[in-house]
Motif scaffolding. Sequence first.
Motif, mmCIF file in Angstrom:
data_model
loop_
_atom_site.group_PDB
_atom_site.id
_atom_site.type_symbol
_atom_site.label_atom_id
_atom_site.label_comp_id
_atom_site.label_asym_id
_atom_site.label_seq_id
_atom_site.Cartn_x
_atom_site.Cartn_y
_atom_site.Cartn_z
ATOM 1 N N MET A 1 1.047 -1.525 -0.122
ATOM 2 C CA MET A 1 -0.423 -0.017 -0.241
ATOM 3 C C MET A 1 0.802 1.569 0.158
ATOM 4 S SD MET A 1 -3.088 0.873 3.268
ATOM 5 C CE MET A 1 -4.637 -0.577 2.407
ATOM 6 N N THR A 2 0.511 2.514 -0.847
ATOM 7 C CA THR A 2 1.214 3.870 -0.470
ATOM 8 C C THR A 2 0.916 4.515 0.264
ATOM 9 O OG1 THR A 2 -0.619 5.081 -1.990
ATOM 10 C CG2 THR A 2 1.447 3.464 -3.558
ATOM 11 N N ASP A 3 1.988 5.426 0.997
ATOM 12 C CA ASP A 3 2.053 6.716 1.836
ATOM 13 C C ASP A 3 0.357 7.182 1.251
ATOM 14 O OD1 ASP A 3 3.712 5.540 2.425
ATOM 15 O OD2 ASP A 3 4.838 7.219 2.913
ATOM 16 N N SER A 4 -0.206 7.015 0.104
ATOM 17 C CA SER A 4 -1.106 8.192 -0.174
ATOM 18 C C SER A 4 -2.096 7.094 0.306
ATOM 19 C CB SER A 4 -1.220 8.375 -1.527
ATOM 20 O OG SER A 4 -2.369 9.197 -1.860
ATOM 21 N N ASP A 5 -2.200 5.982 -0.247
ATOM 22 C CA ASP A 5 -3.332 4.855 -0.010
ATOM 23 C C ASP A 5 -3.310 4.396 2.020
ATOM 24 O OD1 ASP A 5 -3.747 4.375 -2.571
ATOM 25 O OD2 ASP A 5 -3.012 2.724 -2.895
ATOM 26 N N ALA A 6 -2.479 4.801 2.624
ATOM 27 C CA ALA A 6 -2.717 4.911 3.737
ATOM 28 C C ALA A 6 -3.173 5.466 4.700
ATOM 29 C CB ALA A 6 -0.963 4.365 4.241
ATOM 30 N N ARG A 7 -2.799 6.909 4.281
ATOM 31 C CA ARG A 7 -3.486 8.085 4.824
ATOM 32 C C ARG A 7 -5.234 8.105 4.167
ATOM 33 N NH1 ARG A 7 1.494 10.705 2.819
ATOM 34 N NH2 ARG A 7 0.314 11.022 1.584
ATOM 35 N N ALA A 8 -4.888 7.866 3.743
ATOM 36 C CA ALA A 8 -6.502 7.343 2.689
ATOM 37 C C ALA A 8 -7.454 6.680 3.877
ATOM 38 C CB ALA A 8 -7.178 6.833 1.383
ATOM 39 N N THR A 9 -6.730 4.818 3.789
ATOM 40 C CA THR A 9 -7.746 4.605 5.058
ATOM 41 C C THR A 9 -8.081 4.731 6.478
ATOM 42 O OG1 THR A 9 -6.402 2.922 3.493
ATOM 43 C CG2 THR A 9 -7.314 2.067 5.282
ATOM 44 N N ALA A 10 -6.917 4.998 6.515
ATOM 45 C CA ALA A 10 -6.457 5.936 8.246
ATOM 46 C C ALA A 10 -8.020 7.185 7.875
ATOM 47 C CB ALA A 10 -5.014 6.259 7.873
ATOM 48 N N ALA A 11 -8.243 7.866 7.581
ATOM 49 C CA ALA A 11 -9.088 8.891 7.444
ATOM 50 C C ALA A 11 -9.989 8.516 7.363
ATOM 51 C CB ALA A 11 -8.500 9.855 6.253
ATOM 52 N N LEU A 12 -10.317 7.662 6.381
ATOM 53 C CA LEU A 12 -11.984 6.857 6.035
ATOM 54 C C LEU A 12 -12.288 6.269 8.045
ATOM 55 C CD1 LEU A 12 -14.200 5.788 5.087
ATOM 56 C CD2 LEU A 12 -12.587 4.238 3.832
ATOM 57 N N ALA A 13 -11.556 5.230 8.141
ATOM 58 C CA ALA A 13 -11.282 5.358 9.870
ATOM 59 C C ALA A 13 -11.545 5.384 10.442
ATOM 60 C CB ALA A 13 -10.084 4.208 10.007
ATOM 61 N N LEU A 14 -10.823 6.977 10.674
ATOM 62 C CA LEU A 14 -11.536 7.755 12.081
ATOM 63 C C LEU A 14 -12.655 8.793 11.684
ATOM 64 C CD1 LEU A 14 -7.069 9.102 12.649
ATOM 65 C CD2 LEU A 14 -9.227 7.941 14.175
ATOM 66 N N SER A 272 6.285 1.935 15.171
ATOM 67 C CA SER A 272 6.076 1.057 14.398
ATOM 68 C C SER A 272 6.341 -0.676 15.670
ATOM 69 C CB SER A 272 7.765 -0.067 13.883
ATOM 70 O OG SER A 272 7.561 -1.368 13.236
ATOM 71 N N ASP A 273 6.668 0.056 16.807
ATOM 72 C CA ASP A 273 6.363 -1.015 18.464
ATOM 73 C C ASP A 273 4.872 -0.936 18.698
ATOM 74 O OD1 ASP A 273 9.119 -1.866 18.932
ATOM 75 O OD2 ASP A 273 9.728 0.814 18.675
ATOM 76 N N VAL A 274 4.448 0.343 18.511
ATOM 77 C CA VAL A 274 3.189 0.134 19.544
ATOM 78 C C VAL A 274 1.451 -0.400 17.991
ATOM 79 C CG1 VAL A 274 1.466 1.413 19.738
ATOM 80 C CG2 VAL A 274 3.331 2.161 20.027
ATOM 81 N N ALA A 275 2.125 -1.056 16.735
ATOM 82 C CA ALA A 275 1.550 -1.417 16.077
ATOM 83 C C ALA A 275 2.188 -3.031 16.666
ATOM 84 C CB ALA A 275 2.362 -0.914 14.180
ATOM 85 N N ASP A 276 3.073 -2.868 16.829
ATOM 86 C CA ASP A 276 3.868 -4.670 16.933
ATOM 87 C C ASP A 276 2.196 -5.395 17.961
ATOM 88 O OD1 ASP A 276 5.739 -5.149 15.067
ATOM 89 O OD2 ASP A 276 6.952 -4.273 16.036
ATOM 90 N N HIS A 277 2.112 -3.712 19.325
ATOM 91 C CA HIS A 277 1.887 -4.398 20.138
ATOM 92 C C HIS A 277 0.306 -5.012 19.617
ATOM 93 C CE1 HIS A 277 4.543 -5.103 23.852
ATOM 94 N NE2 HIS A 277 5.483 -4.266 22.871
ATOM 95 N N VAL A 278 -0.276 -4.124 19.331
ATOM 96 C CA VAL A 278 -1.467 -3.742 18.635
ATOM 97 C C VAL A 278 -1.737 -4.956 17.872
ATOM 98 C CG1 VAL A 278 -3.267 -3.383 17.039
ATOM 99 C CG2 VAL A 278 -1.953 -1.317 18.855
ATOM 100 N N VAL A 314 -0.574 9.205 12.044
ATOM 101 C CA VAL A 314 0.485 8.163 12.275
ATOM 102 C C VAL A 314 0.282 6.817 12.716
ATOM 103 C CG1 VAL A 314 3.032 7.847 12.537
ATOM 104 C CG2 VAL A 314 1.541 9.834 12.679
ATOM 105 N N LEU A 315 -0.166 6.506 13.758
ATOM 106 C CA LEU A 315 -0.017 5.108 13.970
ATOM 107 C C LEU A 315 -1.253 3.853 13.451
ATOM 108 C CD1 LEU A 315 0.053 2.173 16.020
ATOM 109 C CD2 LEU A 315 -1.723 3.639 17.149
ATOM 110 N N PHE A 316 -2.511 5.043 12.777
ATOM 111 C CA PHE A 316 -3.341 4.478 11.625
ATOM 112 C C PHE A 316 -2.768 4.106 10.350
ATOM 113 C CE2 PHE A 316 -5.894 5.480 15.182
ATOM 114 C CZ PHE A 316 -6.977 4.467 15.805
ATOM 115 N N GLU A 317 -2.082 5.125 10.361
ATOM 116 C CA GLU A 317 -1.577 5.033 8.860
ATOM 117 C C GLU A 317 -0.244 4.139 9.227
ATOM 118 O OE1 GLU A 317 0.410 8.876 7.751
ATOM 119 O OE2 GLU A 317 -1.525 9.666 7.597
ATOM 120 N N ALA A 333 -10.060 2.392 16.503
ATOM 121 C CA ALA A 333 -10.057 3.675 17.091
ATOM 122 C C ALA A 333 -11.456 3.678 18.332
ATOM 123 C CB ALA A 333 -10.568 4.316 15.664
ATOM 124 N N GLY A 334 -12.598 3.354 18.398
ATOM 125 C CA GLY A 334 -13.192 3.725 19.207
ATOM 126 C C GLY A 334 -14.158 3.048 19.269
#
Length: 360
Positions: A1-14, A272-278, A314-317, A333-334
């Motif tokens: 996934m590109t950075d642009s796609d990651a940002r879009a996915t994170a924004a949609l999630a939030l 990245s460490d936080v993402a590993d725990h998630v 940043v974590l969601f991306e 997220a919630g």
Amino acid sequence: MTDSDARATAALALDLSPVIDGHNDWAWECRLNRGYSVDGLEGGLRSDTDIARLRAGRVGAQFWSVYVEDTLPGADAVQATLEQIDWVYRLIARYPDDFHLARTAGEVESAQASGRIASLLGAEGAHSLNDSPAVLRMLARLGVRYLTLTHVHNTSWADSGTDVPLHDGLTERGVSYIHELNRLGVLVDLSHVSPATMHAALDATSAPVIFSHSSCRALAPHLRNVPDDVLARLESNGGVLMVTFVPQFLSAAYSDWFDGPRTTPAPPVTVSDVADHVEHARAVAGVAHIGLGGDFDGTDEFPAGLEGVDGYPVLFEELARRGWSAPDLAALAGGNVLRVLRATDAAYLGSSATPPALEL
């Protein structure tokens, strides 16, 4: 996934679910450094939290920790907890366009729909009760929706994870407190407690539990973290582990450095460490049983990229780049903790009509 796609996915999630964070110590920070003032909190503060950063971080609801040190003697702890609650009430009154008191899932959703940050209360440590069920009941009436059973030290009825065990988890009175928390609709928070207390509480509770700010012991063997055999019980319980961002809970190397002489630079800890725990919590407990509890303003350092409450996107991306879908990110997220609130709202709203499970 590109950075642009990651940002879009994170924004949609939030957009689907703004962040509902399980633990923030802004009230304590303002006690220590601002004389409990609620003026000038719009932005540009040295603290991890301010209104501008909450907005940038897409925080839609926050459990404000009404924490006091567990070295305070009994009645002093009760008073200081009330002062913390008063600070949150004054914060909401000072910034009514930004904050709204919330006690139920419906009130969280109503606040978010009006563009305000839902403000919930969580009491960190049963020392705040002075072993009085009456105090617990009054805190619930003031809006407290979770009680962390211990802080750094044991209480008279529950073992902390960072103290010498006395009770093999919970005493008989501790079990009665769990039943009273269930009756009141106040969530049992198992951050800070020992694994024996975690298991005893899970055995005793009839409602979902939370860990308001803990991470995974399998990845970082800190006493504050949650073992896999406890995480595996969350699916049947319905509860949620809210992964925290405290570096010593995320990295064994950082924890060793933190506990040592600190004569060398700190080992790096990143998003990245936080993402590993998630991801580990998802693998063990399931995607419906994870959330976030940053512990901002509760410790001095945070992972690179997550230095303040504006860092959640940043974590969601990062998770989106790892293949997470927008619906799964929204649950993290919630959505998951909102479900736990909704499952306990009827008890919270109806507790005055039912007899106490634990008297004075």
